[in-house]
Design a protein around this motif. Structure first.
Motif, PDB file in Angstrom:
ATOM      1  N   ASP A   1       0.846  -1.193   0.000  1.00 48.10           N
ATOM      2  CA  ASP A   1       0.000   0.000   0.000  1.00 48.10           C
ATOM      3  C   ASP A   1       0.887   1.250   0.000  1.00 48.10           C
ATOM      4  O   ASP A   1       2.111   1.185   0.081  1.00 48.10           O
ATOM      5  CB  ASP A   1      -1.023  -0.028   1.138  1.00 48.10           C
ATOM      6  CG  ASP A   1      -0.397   0.171   2.499  1.00 48.10           C
ATOM      7  OD1 ASP A   1       0.575   0.947   2.617  1.00 48.10           O
ATOM      8  OD2 ASP A   1      -0.886  -0.447   3.464  1.00 48.10           O
ATOM      9  N   GLY A   2       0.213   2.402  -0.116  1.00 49.98           N
ATOM     10  CA  GLY A   2       0.928   3.656  -0.305  1.00 49.98           C
ATOM     11  C   GLY A   2       1.817   4.059   0.863  1.00 49.98           C
ATOM     12  O   GLY A   2       2.686   4.930   0.706  1.00 49.98           O
ATOM     13  N   ASN A   3       1.607   3.421   2.037  1.00 43.19           N
ATOM     14  CA  ASN A   3       2.497   3.757   3.158  1.00 43.19           C
ATOM     15  C   ASN A   3       3.950   3.419   2.834  1.00 43.19           C
ATOM     16  O   ASN A   3       4.869   4.006   3.411  1.00 43.19           O
ATOM     17  CB  ASN A   3       2.053   3.017   4.423  1.00 43.19           C
ATOM     18  CG  ASN A   3       0.779   3.595   4.989  1.00 43.19           C
ATOM     19  OD1 ASN A   3       0.714   4.797   5.266  1.00 43.19           O
ATOM     20  ND2 ASN A   3      -0.244   2.769   5.119  1.00 43.19           N
ATOM     21  N   SER A   4       4.132   2.491   1.907  1.00 44.05           N
ATOM     22  CA  SER A   4       5.502   2.119   1.549  1.00 44.05           C
ATOM     23  C   SER A   4       6.220   3.243   0.800  1.00 44.05           C
ATOM     24  O   SER A   4       7.429   3.176   0.586  1.00 44.05           O
ATOM     25  CB  SER A   4       5.488   0.848   0.689  1.00 44.05           C
ATOM     26  OG  SER A   4       4.813   1.093  -0.533  1.00 44.05           O
ATOM     27  N   LEU A   5       5.471   4.288   0.409  1.00 44.56           N
ATOM     28  CA  LEU A   5       6.107   5.424  -0.275  1.00 44.56           C
ATOM     29  C   LEU A   5       6.793   6.372   0.707  1.00 44.56           C
ATOM     30  O   LEU A   5       7.606   7.213   0.301  1.00 44.56           O
ATOM     31  CB  LEU A   5       5.055   6.225  -1.049  1.00 44.56           C
ATOM     32  CG  LEU A   5       4.365   5.501  -2.199  1.00 44.56           C
ATOM     33  CD1 LEU A   5       3.171   6.319  -2.676  1.00 44.56           C
ATOM     34  CD2 LEU A   5       5.354   5.288  -3.340  1.00 44.56           C
ATOM     35  N   ALA A   6       6.434   6.272   1.989  1.00 45.56           N
ATOM     36  CA  ALA A   6       6.898   7.252   2.977  1.00 45.56           C
ATOM     37  C   ALA A   6       8.428   7.357   2.992  1.00 45.56           C
ATOM     38  O   ALA A   6       8.981   8.463   2.941  1.00 45.56           O
ATOM     39  CB  ALA A   6       6.374   6.877   4.360  1.00 45.56           C
ATOM     40  N   GLY A   7       9.091   6.207   3.038  1.00 41.74           N
ATOM     41  CA  GLY A   7      10.548   6.227   3.112  1.00 41.74           C
ATOM     42  C   GLY A   7      11.187   6.815   1.866  1.00 41.74           C
ATOM     43  O   GLY A   7      11.879   7.845   1.935  1.00 41.74           O
ATOM     44  N   PRO A   8      10.949   6.217   0.689  1.00 41.24           N
ATOM     45  CA  PRO A   8      11.630   6.705  -0.509  1.00 41.24           C
ATOM     46  C   PRO A   8      11.311   8.161  -0.851  1.00 41.24           C
ATOM     47  O   PRO A   8      12.182   8.889  -1.326  1.00 41.24           O
ATOM     48  CB  PRO A   8      11.152   5.770  -1.614  1.00 41.24           C
ATOM     49  CG  PRO A   8      10.220   4.805  -1.031  1.00 41.24           C
ATOM     50  CD  PRO A   8      10.211   4.971   0.448  1.00 41.24           C
TER      51      PRO A   8
ATOM     52  N   PHE B   1      12.608  13.564  -0.912  1.00 39.17           N
ATOM     53  CA  PHE B   1      12.337  14.593  -1.916  1.00 39.17           C
ATOM     54  C   PHE B   1      11.288  15.617  -1.484  1.00 39.17           C
ATOM     55  O   PHE B   1      11.250  16.719  -2.007  1.00 39.17           O
ATOM     56  CB  PHE B   1      11.867  13.936  -3.220  1.00 39.17           C
ATOM     57  CG  PHE B   1      12.791  12.841  -3.696  1.00 39.17           C
ATOM     58  CD1 PHE B   1      14.057  13.151  -4.168  1.00 39.17           C
ATOM     59  CD2 PHE B   1      12.396  11.512  -3.638  1.00 39.17           C
ATOM     60  CE1 PHE B   1      14.908  12.149  -4.597  1.00 39.17           C
ATOM     61  CE2 PHE B   1      13.249  10.504  -4.067  1.00 39.17           C
ATOM     62  CZ  PHE B   1      14.507  10.818  -4.542  1.00 39.17           C
ATOM     63  N   PHE B   2      10.394  15.249  -0.580  1.00 38.36           N
ATOM     64  CA  PHE B   2       9.303  16.146  -0.208  1.00 38.36           C
ATOM     65  C   PHE B   2       9.354  16.470   1.281  1.00 38.36           C
ATOM     66  O   PHE B   2       9.645  15.597   2.097  1.00 38.36           O
ATOM     67  CB  PHE B   2       7.944  15.514  -0.545  1.00 38.36           C
ATOM     68  CG  PHE B   2       7.756  15.273  -2.011  1.00 38.36           C
ATOM     69  CD1 PHE B   2       7.596  16.338  -2.892  1.00 38.36           C
ATOM     70  CD2 PHE B   2       7.765  13.991  -2.516  1.00 38.36           C
ATOM     71  CE1 PHE B   2       7.434  16.114  -4.248  1.00 38.36           C
ATOM     72  CE2 PHE B   2       7.599  13.755  -3.872  1.00 38.36           C
ATOM     73  CZ  PHE B   2       7.435  14.826  -4.738  1.00 38.36           C
ATOM     74  N   ALA B   3       8.989  17.734   1.605  1.00 38.24           N
ATOM     75  CA  ALA B   3       9.009  18.164   2.997  1.00 38.24           C
ATOM     76  C   ALA B   3       7.742  17.734   3.731  1.00 38.24           C
ATOM     77  O   ALA B   3       7.697  17.754   4.948  1.00 38.24           O
ATOM     78  CB  ALA B   3       9.177  19.684   3.064  1.00 38.24           C
ATOM     79  N   PHE B   4       6.701  17.348   2.986  1.00 34.17           N
ATOM     80  CA  PHE B   4       5.474  16.886   3.644  1.00 34.17           C
ATOM     81  C   PHE B   4       5.372  15.369   3.513  1.00 34.17           C
ATOM     82  O   PHE B   4       6.044  14.760   2.675  1.00 34.17           O
ATOM     83  CB  PHE B   4       4.242  17.574   3.048  1.00 34.17           C
ATOM     84  CG  PHE B   4       4.054  17.321   1.572  1.00 34.17           C
ATOM     85  CD1 PHE B   4       4.676  18.134   0.622  1.00 34.17           C
ATOM     86  CD2 PHE B   4       3.258  16.279   1.133  1.00 34.17           C
ATOM     87  CE1 PHE B   4       4.506  17.901  -0.736  1.00 34.17           C
ATOM     88  CE2 PHE B   4       3.077  16.039  -0.224  1.00 34.17           C
ATOM     89  CZ  PHE B   4       3.704  16.852  -1.156  1.00 34.17           C
ATOM     90  N   ASP B   5       4.523  14.798   4.356  1.00 38.86           N
ATOM     91  CA  ASP B   5       4.331  13.348   4.328  1.00 38.86           C
ATOM     92  C   ASP B   5       3.389  13.003   3.164  1.00 38.86           C
ATOM     93  O   ASP B   5       2.187  13.250   3.230  1.00 38.86           O
ATOM     94  CB  ASP B   5       3.744  12.878   5.667  1.00 38.86           C
ATOM     95  CG  ASP B   5       3.501  11.371   5.691  1.00 38.86           C
ATOM     96  OD1 ASP B   5       3.734  10.700   4.656  1.00 38.86           O
ATOM     97  OD2 ASP B   5       3.080  10.863   6.744  1.00 38.86           O
ATOM     98  N   VAL B   6       3.954  12.458   2.140  1.00 42.36           N
ATOM     99  CA  VAL B   6       3.185  12.171   0.930  1.00 42.36           C
ATOM    100  C   VAL B   6       2.051  11.191   1.204  1.00 42.36           C
ATOM    101  O   VAL B   6       0.990  11.262   0.582  1.00 42.36           O
ATOM    102  CB  VAL B   6       4.133  11.634  -0.169  1.00 42.36           C
ATOM    103  CG1 VAL B   6       3.350  11.110  -1.356  1.00 42.36           C
ATOM    104  CG2 VAL B   6       5.083  12.721  -0.605  1.00 42.36           C
ATOM    105  N   THR B   7       2.228  10.303   2.150  1.00 40.78           N
ATOM    106  CA  THR B   7       1.219   9.251   2.344  1.00 40.78           C
ATOM    107  C   THR B   7      -0.101   9.804   2.871  1.00 40.78           C
ATOM    108  O   THR B   7      -1.150   9.215   2.655  1.00 40.78           O
ATOM    109  CB  THR B   7       1.729   8.150   3.295  1.00 40.78           C
ATOM    110  OG1 THR B   7       1.992   8.739   4.570  1.00 40.78           O
ATOM    111  CG2 THR B   7       2.992   7.517   2.759  1.00 40.78           C
TER     112      THR B   7
END
Lengths: 89, 196
Positions: free
Chosen positions: A5-12, A16-22
């Motif tokens: 799920d999209g939580n796996s995007l948090a680390g990578p 690059f982003f200052a906000f939590d993308v998830t």
């Protein structure tokens, strides 16, 4: 091929982003579904990560990383909604 | 100053000449994919070449009646693995294009599941590419692109589109899925054309 799920995007993506993308919210341009990116389906392999809408499967974004560069493409989503913390005024 | 001299020292320490730069030999067959694995029944499978003037299609039985090649080739993935001497059976693109008239020089391969990749037509002809349906003597497994995948072994393996369902002729070179997302528009492993 299985997906995460999209939580796996948090680390990578934290590189690059200052906000939590998830917890950012995006609208799928395929089906119109509006959801936190944490709910998206992430297909990851050594080639890159492909993030798909959990409602219709359309590609929302891609992440490709080499040793010295990264390519992030917001393929199938419009604006990203990011929550702000109100400041006392 | 250090340098590498070929032809000196033990053979086992020499780099295999069949390995392009930056590649490592593997003996398994890693799976890379951009989405769920399409399950395509051969009863419903169809392969179509679309041109500026029309299209030509083959169903599975018609495809199996074409001349079939046995192919032994090395394959090179952009994620740094190479596999040497792999065995395939498939139909040469030369055979398929015998039935096709086009003035266009570029091809977009389309797959079941929506994946696309671009290849110039002259890199698919003259014995350089196949639509393959067997690997190592067995029907091609769905996770490796079965029932049929493109096989373009002289380019990085993302060009060998899994679950291929057709080719679209184009007047100019347009980027496919990975090529829009960071990977090189051409993808020659001997030139290390990995990324933009």
């Amino acid at each position: 091929m299985t997906h995460l799920d999209g939580n796996s995007l948090a680390g990578p993506l934290s590189e690059f982003f200052a906000f939590d993308v998830t917890v950012a919210v995006a609208k799928c341009e395929g089906c119109g579904s509006i959801a936190e990116l944490a709910r998206a389906m992430v297909y990851s392999s050594d080639a890159g990560s492909v993030v798909r809408c959990d409602s219709c499967g359309q590609v929302l974004m891609t992440l490709v990383e080499s040793e010295d560069r990264a390519w992030i493409r917001f393929t199938g989503m419009g604006a990203i909604e990011v929550a702000r913390t109100p400041t006392a005024g | 100053m250090s340098f590498i001299t070929r032809g000196f020292g033990g053979r086992s320490r020499e780099r295999d000449d069949r390995l392009p730069p930056g590649q490592t030999l593997v003996h398994d067959f890693p799976v890379l994919s951009a989405g769920p694995t399409p399950e395509v029944d051969t009863a419903e499978w169809e392969f179509t070449i679309r041109t500026e003037s029309g299209s030509q299609s083959w169903n599975w039985d018609e495809f199996m009646a074409l001349d079939i090649d046995e192919v032994s080739t090395d394959i090179h993935c952009v994620t740094h693995w190479s596999k040497l001497g792999t065995s395939w059976r498939g139909v040469s693109l030369d055979t398929l294009f015998e039935h096709v008239e086009t003035e266009y020089d570029y091809v977009m391969a389309h797959s079941y599941g929506g994946y696309t990749t671009n290849v110039p037509l002259d890199e698919l002809l003259d014995g350089k590419a196949w639509v393959a349906f067997e690997f190592d003597g067995e029907p091609l497994d769905p996770e490796h692109g079965g029932p049929a995948r493109l096989l373009v072994p002289h380019l990085y393996f993302w060009k060998s589109a899994k679950w291929v369902r057709g080719l679209e002729m184009m007047p100019s070179d347009e980027p496919g899925f990975w090529e829009q997302n960071g990977y090189h528009i051409h993808g020659d492993p001997w030139k290390e054309e990995r990324y933009w």
